[in-house]
Motif scaffolding. Structure first.
Motif, PDB file in Angstrom:
ATOM      1  N   LEU A  59       1.013  -1.328   0.095  1.00 20.90           N
ATOM      2  CA  LEU A  59       0.150   0.061   0.049  1.00 20.90           C
ATOM      3  C   LEU A  59       0.989   1.300  -0.019  1.00 20.90           C
ATOM      4  CD1 LEU A  59      -2.883   1.353   0.223  1.00 20.90           C
ATOM      5  CD2 LEU A  59      -2.662   1.283   2.641  1.00 20.90           C
ATOM      6  N   LEU A  81       0.323   4.636  -2.548  1.00 15.50           N
ATOM      7  CA  LEU A  81      -0.232   6.023  -2.011  1.00 15.50           C
ATOM      8  C   LEU A  81       0.773   6.795  -2.376  1.00 15.50           C
ATOM      9  CD1 LEU A  81      -1.766   5.141   1.729  1.00 15.50           C
ATOM     10  CD2 LEU A  81      -2.947   5.629  -0.418  1.00 15.50           C
ATOM     11  N   ASN A  82       2.047   6.589  -2.272  1.00 16.91           N
ATOM     12  CA  ASN A  82       3.007   7.525  -2.709  1.00 16.91           C
ATOM     13  C   ASN A  82       3.153   7.655  -4.185  1.00 16.91           C
ATOM     14  OD1 ASN A  82       4.355   7.913  -0.228  1.00 16.91           O
ATOM     15  ND2 ASN A  82       5.521   5.757  -0.319  1.00 16.91           N
ATOM     16  N   GLY A 140      -1.776   8.274  -4.484  1.00 16.26           N
ATOM     17  CA  GLY A 140      -2.637   8.971  -3.478  1.00 16.26           C
ATOM     18  C   GLY A 140      -2.822  10.270  -3.774  1.00 16.26           C
ATOM     19  N   GLN A 146      -5.047  11.459   1.413  1.00 15.74           N
ATOM     20  CA  GLN A 146      -4.952  10.143   1.698  1.00 15.74           C
ATOM     21  C   GLN A 146      -3.593   9.965   2.489  1.00 15.74           C
ATOM     22  OE1 GLN A 146      -5.592   8.672  -2.132  1.00 15.74           O
ATOM     23  NE2 GLN A 146      -7.811   8.290  -1.811  1.00 15.74           N
ATOM     24  N   LYS A 147      -2.667  10.642   1.854  1.00 15.91           N
ATOM     25  CA  LYS A 147      -1.234  10.545   2.102  1.00 15.91           C
ATOM     26  C   LYS A 147      -1.066  11.086   3.656  1.00 15.91           C
ATOM     27  CE  LYS A 147       1.099  11.019  -2.253  1.00 15.91           C
ATOM     28  NZ  LYS A 147       2.050  11.842  -2.987  1.00 15.91           N
ATOM     29  N   HIS A 176      -2.863   8.534   6.038  1.00  9.56           N
ATOM     30  CA  HIS A 176      -2.579   7.064   6.494  1.00  9.56           C
ATOM     31  C   HIS A 176      -0.908   6.958   6.489  1.00  9.56           C
ATOM     32  CE1 HIS A 176      -6.556   5.755   5.680  1.00  9.56           C
ATOM     33  NE2 HIS A 176      -6.531   6.230   4.541  1.00  9.56           N
ATOM     34  N   LEU A 177      -0.096   7.633   5.833  1.00  6.44           N
ATOM     35  CA  LEU A 177       1.217   7.294   6.058  1.00  6.44           C
ATOM     36  C   LEU A 177       1.865   7.332   7.143  1.00  6.44           C
ATOM     37  CD1 LEU A 177       2.544   9.029   2.574  1.00  6.44           C
ATOM     38  CD2 LEU A 177       1.832   6.539   2.943  1.00  6.44           C
ATOM     39  N   PHE A 185      -7.252  -2.253   1.738  1.00  4.28           N
ATOM     40  CA  PHE A 185      -7.381  -1.865   0.396  1.00  4.28           C
ATOM     41  C   PHE A 185      -7.840  -2.735  -0.471  1.00  4.28           C
ATOM     42  CE2 PHE A 185      -2.980  -3.409   1.511  1.00  4.28           C
ATOM     43  CZ  PHE A 185      -2.787  -4.261   0.350  1.00  4.28           C
ATOM     44  N   LEU A 193      -9.902   2.710  -0.287  1.00  3.22           N
ATOM     45  CA  LEU A 193      -9.385   2.348   1.324  1.00  3.22           C
ATOM     46  C   LEU A 193     -10.544   2.275   2.017  1.00  3.22           C
ATOM     47  CD1 LEU A 193      -6.527   4.916   0.814  1.00  3.22           C
ATOM     48  CD2 LEU A 193      -6.491   2.515   0.523  1.00  3.22           C
ATOM     49  N   ASN A 219     -12.109   8.269  -0.547  1.00  2.93           N
ATOM     50  CA  ASN A 219     -11.307   7.010  -0.119  1.00  2.93           C
ATOM     51  C   ASN A 219     -10.894   6.233  -1.607  1.00  2.93           C
ATOM     52  OD1 ASN A 219     -11.788   7.774   2.213  1.00  2.93           O
ATOM     53  ND2 ASN A 219     -12.421   5.830   3.208  1.00  2.93           N
ATOM     54  N   VAL A 267      -8.563   5.805  -4.412  1.00  7.37           N
ATOM     55  CA  VAL A 267      -7.271   5.915  -4.863  1.00  7.37           C
ATOM     56  C   VAL A 267      -7.204   6.023  -6.317  1.00  7.37           C
ATOM     57  CG1 VAL A 267      -4.718   5.207  -4.839  1.00  7.37           C
ATOM     58  CG2 VAL A 267      -6.374   4.686  -2.977  1.00  7.37           C
TER      59      VAL A 267
END
Length: 399
Positions: free
Chosen positions: A97, A101-102, A105, A109-110, A113-114, A170, A189, A225, A227
């Motif tokens: 994931l 996301l990187n 996302g 979102q980053k 969640h990151l 996810f 997500l 949510n 992506v």
């Protein structure tokens, strides 16, 4: 590919070993693990230690807060952690994931969640496979229909590892049924606490519980949510699955199994002599060593291809998956058989506390038969051997 010794990589290995000696707590080391995730409390402690070193995201680029390590450095790190029985990280979040996301996302979102992936506070599971849609993932039927600011999700996922412990999932869903099946898939997500999600356990033949069925009954998921864009789920999934071809052989576990066979060879006696002194045993051990050396060389080759972004890395990764998983099965069967009658003893599983009065050979036999049962699935999960052979044929021979 350069077959000369990489002195820089050897120095890095020594650096990892020194870090583990100095920073891995004794109560977190030496654990027997059967392809399973560490308990959340252990995972969080280990993640905090890695973060303090700056190694909290070994698989991410530096610009995303990761180590920026090469493919071979990541393999060395995994191998050394496996060798000493260090806690696992949340690989679903770290290897799968996080890079998604990187790359795809949104800023929201980053931000959401990151940081939780770095801390280990939020654990993830992967909602891909469905009944009848395992190897043919594009045939998935779980639907997500737009309703204002939400998607309404209905369907079922299966073999969902750690869904019973995960905070989020996810999820691949079908958002369009009128287009080519790959084009109608989206990537969501989903908070596992959302009403309408039911998780049912699947206890596998090795006695462990990490697999589950997951049901979605009118689950409302915010549109935020999603992506990427609607219909980009297949593109994102290809990115996710193509991320680590060189790890397909599970080289760290192969090396660990070989070390277990060597240790057992010196301990177990038959007719008053060590197993290693028996011709048949010594011959099989030599064969395993040769096969493992060949796989290790192929891993280096695939890693070099990944660094060069070679399109052939995909097919070579499939070759690694086939050869590595077949060797996992052969090694664990051999370990169990080498225990002789002790291979039939119901030792405590790695998840259970040790008995007050240890059973005979428990120090070398515990977990061996469990591993053998678990690895029956290794040629199925992550894409069956049949699917891998089709990938090789289509990629290498233009079929």
């Amino acid at each position: 590919m350069d077959f000369q010794r990489d002195l820089g990589l050897e120095a890095f290995r020594e650096q990892v070993r020194a870090f583990l000696r100095e920073n891995l707590p004794e109560d977190l080391s030496g654990r027997i693990r059967i392809g399973t995730r560490s308990p959340k409390s252990e995972l969080k402690r280990w993640q905090r230690i890695l973060n303090e070193k700056g190694w909290g995201a070994p698989y991410w680029a530096k610009e995303h807060g990761g180590t920026g390590w090469s493919v071979m450095q990541r393999l060395v790190f995994d191998e050394e952690c496996t060798a000493v029985g260090a806690p696992s990280q949340d690989t679903g979040a770290q290897k799968l994931l996080g890079p998604v996301l990187n790359a795809f996302g949104s800023p929201a979102q980053k931000a959401e969640h990151l940081a939780h992936i770095f801390s280990g506070e939020r654990q993830w599971c992967q909602g891909f496979s469905e009944p009848g849609s395992g190897s043919d993932l594009a045939s998935l039927r779980t639907r997500a229909e737009r309703d204002g600011d939400h998607y309404v999700v209905n369907g079922q996922k299966i073999w969902t590892s750690y869904a019973h412990r995960a905070d989020w999932i996810f999820l691949l869903v079908r958002t369009d049924t009128e287009v080519k099946k790959q084009a109608g898939i989206s990537f969501l997500l989903v908070d596992m606490k959302t009403p309408g999600i039911t998780v049912r356990p699947i206890v596998s033949i090795d006695g462990c519980h990490h697999l589950n069925e997951t049901f979605f009954d009118n689950v409302r998921v915010p549109v935020g949510n999603l992506v990427g864009a609607e219909g980009e789920g297949w593109k994102i999934t290809k990115f996710l699955l193509n991320n680590e071809h060189a790890t397909a052989a599970d080289l760290p576990m192969l090396r660990r199994y070989l070390a277990q066979i060597r240790a057992l060879a010196m301990r177990r006696n038959q007719g008053g002599s060590a197993l290693l002194e028996r011709h048949e045993f010594a011959l099989q051990l030599a064969r395993f060593e040769a096969e493992l050396a060949a796989i290790a060389t192929l891993v280096q080759r695939v890693a070099a291809m990944e660094e060069d972004h070679s399109p052939a890395a995909h097919a070579m990764g499939s070759i690694l998956k086939i050869r590595g998983t077949e060797l996992l099965q052969k090694m664990t069967c051999f370990l169990s058989e080498s225990l002789g009658d002790y291979g039939a003893i119901a030792y405590p599983t790695p998840q259970e506390e040790e008995a007050a009065d240890p059973l005979p050979m428990q120090d070398v036999g515990r977990g061996v038969t469990n591993e053998m049962f678990f690895r029956r699935a290794s040629t199925i999960y992550g894409g069956t051997s049949e699917v891998q052979r089709s990938i090789i044929a289509k990629t290498m021979f233009q079929l």
